[in-house]
Design a protein around this motif. Structure first.
Motif, PDB file in Angstrom:
ATOM      1  N   GLY A  28      11.628   5.500  -4.165  1.00 52.24           N
ATOM      2  CA  GLY A  28      11.723   6.101  -2.832  1.00 52.24           C
ATOM      3  C   GLY A  28      10.382   6.476  -2.221  1.00 52.24           C
ATOM      4  N   THR A  29       9.276   6.233  -2.940  1.00 47.44           N
ATOM      5  CA  THR A  29       7.976   6.546  -2.319  1.00 47.44           C
ATOM      6  C   THR A  29       7.673   5.493  -1.246  1.00 47.44           C
ATOM      7  N   PRO A  30       6.939   5.889  -0.193  1.00 50.61           N
ATOM      8  CA  PRO A  30       6.768   4.991   0.953  1.00 50.61           C
ATOM      9  C   PRO A  30       5.675   3.951   0.762  1.00 50.61           C
ATOM     10  N   LEU A  31       6.015   2.718   1.071  1.00 49.98           N
ATOM     11  CA  LEU A  31       5.045   1.631   1.014  1.00 49.98           C
ATOM     12  C   LEU A  31       4.986   0.955   2.373  1.00 49.98           C
ATOM     13  N   ILE A  32       3.814   0.404   2.691  1.00 48.76           N
ATOM     14  CA  ILE A  32       3.813  -0.626   3.717  1.00 48.76           C
ATOM     15  C   ILE A  32       3.482  -1.919   3.000  1.00 48.76           C
ATOM     16  N   PHE A  78      20.209  -1.391  -3.974  1.00 46.74           N
ATOM     17  CA  PHE A  78      19.504  -2.105  -2.901  1.00 46.74           C
ATOM     18  C   PHE A  78      18.244  -1.307  -2.587  1.00 46.74           C
ATOM     19  N   GLN A  79      17.294  -2.000  -1.985  1.00 46.65           N
ATOM     20  CA  GLN A  79      16.051  -1.339  -1.580  1.00 46.65           C
ATOM     21  C   GLN A  79      16.100  -1.176  -0.070  1.00 46.65           C
ATOM     22  N   THR A  80      15.765  -0.003   0.422  1.00 47.20           N
ATOM     23  CA  THR A  80      15.699   0.147   1.870  1.00 47.20           C
ATOM     24  C   THR A  80      14.340  -0.357   2.320  1.00 47.20           C
ATOM     25  N   SER A  81      14.397  -1.402   3.160  1.00 47.38           N
ATOM     26  CA  SER A  81      13.192  -2.108   3.560  1.00 47.38           C
ATOM     27  C   SER A  81      13.330  -2.447   5.044  1.00 47.38           C
ATOM     28  N   LEU A 102       7.727  -1.499   6.542  1.00 46.64           N
ATOM     29  CA  LEU A 102       7.871  -0.301   5.718  1.00 46.64           C
ATOM     30  C   LEU A 102       8.955  -0.543   4.671  1.00 46.64           C
ATOM     31  N   GLU A 103       8.776  -0.008   3.495  1.00 44.91           N
ATOM     32  CA  GLU A 103       9.860  -0.062   2.505  1.00 44.91           C
ATOM     33  C   GLU A 103       9.645   1.013   1.463  1.00 44.91           C
ATOM     34  N   GLU A 104      10.711   1.263   0.688  1.00 46.13           N
ATOM     35  CA  GLU A 104      10.563   2.242  -0.387  1.00 46.13           C
ATOM     36  C   GLU A 104      10.224   1.510  -1.677  1.00 46.13           C
ATOM     37  N   ASP A 105       9.508   2.194  -2.558  1.00 47.59           N
ATOM     38  CA  ASP A 105       9.180   1.615  -3.856  1.00 47.59           C
ATOM     39  C   ASP A 105      10.343   1.856  -4.813  1.00 47.59           C
ATOM     40  N   ALA A 106      10.376   1.102  -5.913  1.00 48.63           N
ATOM     41  CA  ALA A 106      11.382   1.323  -6.962  1.00 48.63           C
ATOM     42  C   ALA A 106      10.803   2.265  -8.003  1.00 48.63           C
ATOM     43  N   ALA A 164       0.852  -1.186   0.000  1.00 42.13           N
ATOM     44  CA  ALA A 164       0.000   0.000   0.000  1.00 42.13           C
ATOM     45  C   ALA A 164       0.888   1.236   0.000  1.00 42.13           C
ATOM     46  N   ARG A 165       0.697   2.101  -0.978  1.00 43.29           N
ATOM     47  CA  ARG A 165       1.496   3.337  -1.032  1.00 43.29           C
ATOM     48  C   ARG A 165       0.912   4.350  -0.050  1.00 43.29           C
ATOM     49  N   LEU A 166       1.737   4.771   0.888  1.00 45.23           N
ATOM     50  CA  LEU A 166       1.279   5.720   1.901  1.00 45.23           C
ATOM     51  C   LEU A 166       1.075   7.085   1.277  1.00 45.23           C
ATOM     52  N   SER A 167       0.003   7.754   1.697  1.00 44.80           N
ATOM     53  CA  SER A 167      -0.307   9.042   1.057  1.00 44.80           C
ATOM     54  C   SER A 167       0.350  10.207   1.790  1.00 44.80           C
ATOM     55  N   THR A 168       1.636  10.066   2.060  1.00 47.89           N
ATOM     56  CA  THR A 168       2.390  11.180   2.651  1.00 47.89           C
ATOM     57  C   THR A 168       2.699  12.194   1.548  1.00 47.89           C
ATOM     58  N   LYS A 169       3.049  13.422   1.956  1.00 46.37           N
ATOM     59  CA  LYS A 169       3.375  14.444   0.948  1.00 46.37           C
ATOM     60  C   LYS A 169       4.713  14.148   0.287  1.00 46.37           C
ATOM     61  N   SER A 170       5.678  13.665   1.096  1.00 44.40           N
ATOM     62  CA  SER A 170       7.011  13.449   0.524  1.00 44.40           C
ATOM     63  C   SER A 170       7.409  11.981   0.610  1.00 44.40           C
TER      64      SER A 170
END
Ligand code: ADP
Ligand code: MG
Length: 481
Positions: free
Chosen positions: A153-157, A96-99, A129-133, A19-25
């Protein structure tokens, strides 16, 4: 299921939902987290992983992950940390993915679904939590691939279930419930078409009664609830066919083809991937205080399951009414508003789940068109027997929507909607009906009491819905008994 042997087998399904978190950044930079921008617009040196840049954790993303954990009955791991997951992808510039790996932000938990067979808790393994590609685009140019780093780098859970579902139906209901939850607490827009919510389905087959898990396949990137169901249905049949032919099932990653509802292999995965996870050295571990968690919990809106219980236990509504009222947050919020003006919970539930829902199917309609106090007033007028329900829903409600400045009582007067309680007038209609249907009157007198509905209905028609049905019924009873 088409296969004759299917009753011998049991399907086992575990889902991984992003799920892509709806944060601003973004998760580790101030780049905008926005869908639909021009390619490579939301891209800074951090997103591009230039040497020497340092990530910084987005507080809001942590908060959203905790909110979802609470909504899913998880244990929040107060001490948790990010980890590097190594694999090469052209649209993952760091390599690498930051996860999160060993210690994710949320553990365990469950989500309740309601199937045809009853209620079930779907157990979660964890939420991390992890970042998207980014996104590679192969169909613009014959010779080159294009890369859009906006999504990088967009935020996912990632919500990972236990292998505990057994049908496409359950999986579909689980994703539906998750989508409702993320929207309810407003951490993700839940838009599957835009990829804000995507699902990987892991599926295996075993003989009924067997406790060991079979070899699984993973169908990647399902972007609608329909596709989740169709992919699982197809895989269950495909794998049962293989077993029946005594062929081996290979552990595979597969993709879904929505044009013919089939899946195809994209890679074989004989052994577990070695991602060489290790704790991310550029980010401090998270250490969430009790106060922080309590504060988030206290600010969470009432969750659908809580309201579902409350409406049945405290308001004495049926399970159906409670489920309908909690199907969307917008509806639950509206119900809560209306009951500020009246305690007639059942009547309001009927109004919202009936005429109001019907209006909501119309795209032009918004709940704001019926102020809560007005719906309460309409319901009360009907309860008092002043206007019939049918006139209230077909004439009064539309008139209220057409002009929210006119009072409900003024509209009732202007449209002459007041029910007739005048017995003389009602008696005339009763006589007309009795004279019109001598056969039915005879049948009634012989014991077919169900005909009362017909008689009263005829008077309703004659009076254009203005006859008070209670009085009319008793007048008929006087005449007939
Ligand atoms: P991987 O390391 O391949 O990602 P995991 O063990 O982390 O596999 O599990 C990923 C998802 O697959 C989880 O949702 C889990 O419930 C599900 N899963 C694991 N094994 C099976 C299986 N044999 N059948 C069905 N689902 C499975
Ligand atoms: Mg996986």
């Amino acid at each position: 299921m088409g296969n004759k042997a299917s009753h011998k087998y049991e399907a086992v399904i575990g889902l991984e939902v992003h799920a892509r978190l709806s944060t601003k950044s973004k998760l580790f930079s101030s780049d905008a987290n926005a869908y639909g921008a021009a390619p490579n617009e939301n891209v800074s040196v951090i997103t591009l992983a230039h040497p020497g840049t340092l990530p910084k954790t987005n507080k809001k993303a942590i908060e959203y992950a905790v909110m979802m954990g609470i909504a899913c009955n998880c244990t929040i791991n107060r001490k948790n940390y990010f980890a590097r997951k190594h694999y090469f992808y052209p649209d993952l510039p760091k390599g690498f993915q930051t996860s999160q790996h060993t210690v994710p932000i949320c553990g365990n938990g469950f989500v309740t679904i309601k199937t045809a067979a009853g209620k079930r808790n779907i157990q979660l393994h964890h939420i991390h939590l992890e970042e998207d590609a980014g996104k590679s685009i192969h169909d613009i140019d014959e010779n080159y691939s294009y890369i859009d780093y906006n999504r990088a780098g967009t935020p996912l859970i990632e919500i990972v279930t236990e292998p505990c579902m057994h049908s496409a139906e359950e999986a579909g209901l689980f994703v539906t419930e998750l989508r409702k939850l993320v929207r309810w607490i407003n951490v993700c827009d839940g838009n599957m078409e835009e990829g804000s919510l995507r699902c990987d389905a892991n599926i295996s087959i075993r003989l009924k009664g067997e406790t060991k898990l079979g070899t699984k396949v993973e169908v990647k990137n399902l972007n609608s609830i329909r596709n989740v169901r169709k992919a699982i249905e197809f895989e269950i049949e495909r794998m049962i066919d293989l077993l029946e032919k005594e062929e081996k099932i290979f552990q595979q990653t597969r993709s879904f083809d929505a044009t013919n509802d089939t899946t195809f292999a994209i890679r074989e995965k004989e052994e577990a991937n070695d991602y060489r996870y290790f704790p991310e050295p550029d980010l401090p571990p998270l250490n969430l205080s009790d106060d922080y968690l309590i504060n988030i919990k206290n600010n969470l809106p009432a969750l659908p399951q809580q309201l579902y219980k409350k409406y049945q236990l405290e308001f004495d509504l049926t399970e159906y009414d409670a489920a309908q009222l909690t199907s969307e947050k917008e509806i639950a919020d509206y119900f809560e508003k209306v009951i500020q003006y009246t305690k007639n919970y059942k009547a309001i539930a009927n109004w919202i789940n009936g005429p109001v829902k019907q209006l909501m199917n119309d795209e032009q309609f918004s709940l704001e068109y019926i102020p809560a106090d007005k719906l309460a007033a309409i319901a009360e007028i009907v309860e008092k027997g002043e206007v019939s329900f049918s006139n209230a829903s077909s004439k009064l409600l539309p008139a209220v929507i057409a002009d929210i400045n006119e009072s409900v009582y003024d509209i009732v007067q202007r449209l002459h909607l007041t029910q007739t309680k005048n017995t003389d007038e009602l008696k005339e209609w009763v006589t007309v009906v009795l004279n019109k249907m001598p056969d039915k009157v005879l049948e009634y007198k012989k014991g077919k009491k169900g005909l009362m509905g017909l008689f009263v209905g005829e008077v309703k028609k004659l009076s254009k819905g203005k006859a008070d049905p209670k009085i009319v019924t008793s007048l008929f009873e006087q005449e007939l008994n």
